[in-house]
Enzyme design. Sequence first.
Site, short mmCIF file in Angstrom:
data_model
loop_
_atom_site.label_atom_id
_atom_site.label_comp_id
_atom_site.label_asym_id
_atom_site.label_seq_id
_atom_site.Cartn_x
_atom_site.Cartn_y
_atom_site.Cartn_z
N ARG A 17 -11.03 -10.72 0.62
CA ARG A 17 -11.95 -11.65 -0.06
C ARG A 17 -11.40 -13.07 -0.06
O ARG A 17 -12.16 -14.03 -0.08
CB ARG A 17 -12.24 -11.12 -1.48
CG ARG A 17 -11.03 -11.07 -2.37
CD ARG A 17 -11.26 -10.18 -3.59
NE ARG A 17 -11.25 -8.76 -3.25
CZ ARG A 17 -11.52 -7.78 -4.11
NH1 ARG A 17 -11.85 -8.06 -5.36
NH2 ARG A 17 -11.48 -6.53 -3.74
N LYS A 72 0.83 -1.20 0.00
CA LYS A 72 0.00 0.00 0.00
C LYS A 72 0.87 1.25 0.00
O LYS A 72 2.04 1.21 0.38
CB LYS A 72 -0.88 0.03 1.26
CG LYS A 72 -2.08 -0.89 1.22
CD LYS A 72 -2.96 -0.67 2.45
CE LYS A 72 -4.17 -1.57 2.45
NZ LYS A 72 -5.10 -1.31 1.34
N1 BES Z 1 -8.46 -3.28 3.72
C1 BES Z 1 -8.55 -2.78 2.40
C2 BES Z 1 -9.77 -1.92 2.15
C3 BES Z 1 -9.89 -0.65 2.98
C4 BES Z 1 -9.58 0.58 2.41
C5 BES Z 1 -10.41 -0.68 4.26
C6 BES Z 1 -9.75 1.74 3.15
C7 BES Z 1 -10.57 0.47 4.99
C8 BES Z 1 -10.25 1.69 4.46
C9 BES Z 1 -8.59 -3.94 1.39
O1 BES Z 1 -7.93 -5.08 1.78
C10 BES Z 1 -7.97 -3.48 0.14
O2 BES Z 1 -6.82 -3.16 0.17
N2 BES Z 1 -8.73 -3.48 -0.95
C11 BES Z 1 -8.23 -3.09 -2.22
C12 BES Z 1 -8.83 -4.02 -3.26
C13 BES Z 1 -8.19 -3.91 -4.62
C14 BES Z 1 -6.74 -4.30 -4.56
C15 BES Z 1 -8.94 -4.83 -5.57
C16 BES Z 1 -8.64 -1.65 -2.48
O3 BES Z 1 -9.72 -1.25 -2.07
O4 BES Z 1 -7.86 -0.93 -3.09
MN MN Z 2 -5.89 -5.03 1.27
#
Ligand code: BES
Ligand code: MN
Length: 486
Positions: free
Chosen positions: A337, A263
């Site tokens: 997921r 991230k």
């Molecule tokens: N934990 C995150 C989502 C999230 C974002 C929770 C902001 C709380 C606040 C999740 O695991 C994630 O990183 N999702 C990705 C999915 C993508 C890679 C398909 C996202 O939302 O960018």
């Molecule tokens: Mn994630």
Amino acid sequence: MFPIRLSARPTTPPPPLIGPEANPRDDDRTWVFPIAISGSLSHGGGEVEAEIAALAEGLDKAGEVRILPRPLRRPAKVLLAGIGAGDEAGWRAAGAAVSRTLSGVERAQIMLGAVEPSAVRALAEGLWLGGYRYRDAREEPRTAPVDLAVQNPEAYAVSLTRARATATATWFARDLANTPSSLKSPDWLAEEIVGAAARRAGVTVRIRTGPELDRFGGLRAVGGASKFPPCLVQMSWQPAAASKHVVLVGKGITFDSGGISIKTRPGMKNMKIDMSGAASVAAATLGAADLDLPVRVTALLPLAENAVGADAFRPGDVITHYDGSTSESTNSDAEGRLVLADALGYAVAELDPDVIVDLATLTGAAEVALGSGLAALFSHDDELAHALSEAGRRAGEKMWRLPLPDDYHEYLRSEIADRHSSPTQGAGAVVAALYLREFLGDKVTNWAHIDSAGPSWATESDLDVTRGATGWGARTLLRYLEDLTA
Ligand code: BES
Ligand code: MN
Ligand code: ZN
């Protein structure tokens, strides 16, 4: 939590509040009078009612508080607290605002008339929720009691019990989510849940680790790089009189770095809360036990840290899930997921559920679409969707339903696996829900998915929502379970 008590209102009306004839009274508690939009009081105080109505002029917003200082008199302070239209939301707002206005050691007495039991519940919820402090905060916790002065305390005992269970659940979920990830390993989180379950009769917990997770390929992949191993917590509340079996699944990523698909710095900042779904699901299940609800509840919490390391799963890896199907994962940041897929597959294959609800901080896209004030709700079942939204609305947590369009199913197509975990065509929250749907088999219409990525964290306190982890979902799920058994 600080004490909230029901007490009997004195039958003699209080003396005038202001002016030279205002008698000092031997009461060091701050008096609180709830005020409706009309300026009317919720109690029949006669002369004082008229006096307060005059002082309450213009106080027409729920959660607005007016402080009337009374130098050299006891009580030294009177608060007027707006309840707006006097619905549950108004009473909850007033309670939260009063909590925030009182100092930690200031005792208070809220003067109530012949109000609805639901008003007392919402008021007490607001007091507790707005008065939340993280258990490891440096600040001293509030200790002083708040008395709810009513004519007939027995009539409100159940309301207060329900409010207490709701607030206990939310405080528990907030505490877990606010805990730093340096402390919050999957094992630690599982032990917290075991400890909380041990304090309730009839709640059992099973924890699967190591080889017991062989079939949980998503959970093993996601948890593989952390020095803290993953685990699956299964908690059961199984009362004798249960008519239905509800399975609640909560995403439990104790820290989401994104893994190899790491991230960005701002994106990672709050990722200690990526186990909020698991925390709220556990909290609601414990709440069902606290209220002795006649519904069978199984909480499934896949817990793992999504870390970076030599053992991390890679973009492009193919993962085999509990149900034997495979996912191609090209983005290790789509980890939630993968762990939910195993838990859902397990629930469908082994638990014979009547209803499955999963709660997850699943996608940034849900937050982009709906902001921090709404969670995204998905279900094929209109009745279930309605029951959940209604429970959320009553409990003070809002959701907006998003679609599960078959048109987008093709986005999940993979050339080397049964499906793709992280398609890039957009509609991130919707596609994530479509991905989860793959694992529901013949239970697809018994299922709802709630993406709480937006409302699980609050940058600022606002009435019943406190800054930091919000414990979002504990209230909604508990209220849903209550409604099922009403
Ligand atoms: N934990 C995150 C989502 C999230 C974002 C929770 C902001 C709380 C606040 C999740 O695991 C994630 O990183 N999702 C990705 C999915 C993508 C890679 C398909 C996202 O939302 O960018
Ligand atoms: Mn994630
Ligand atoms: Zn995540």
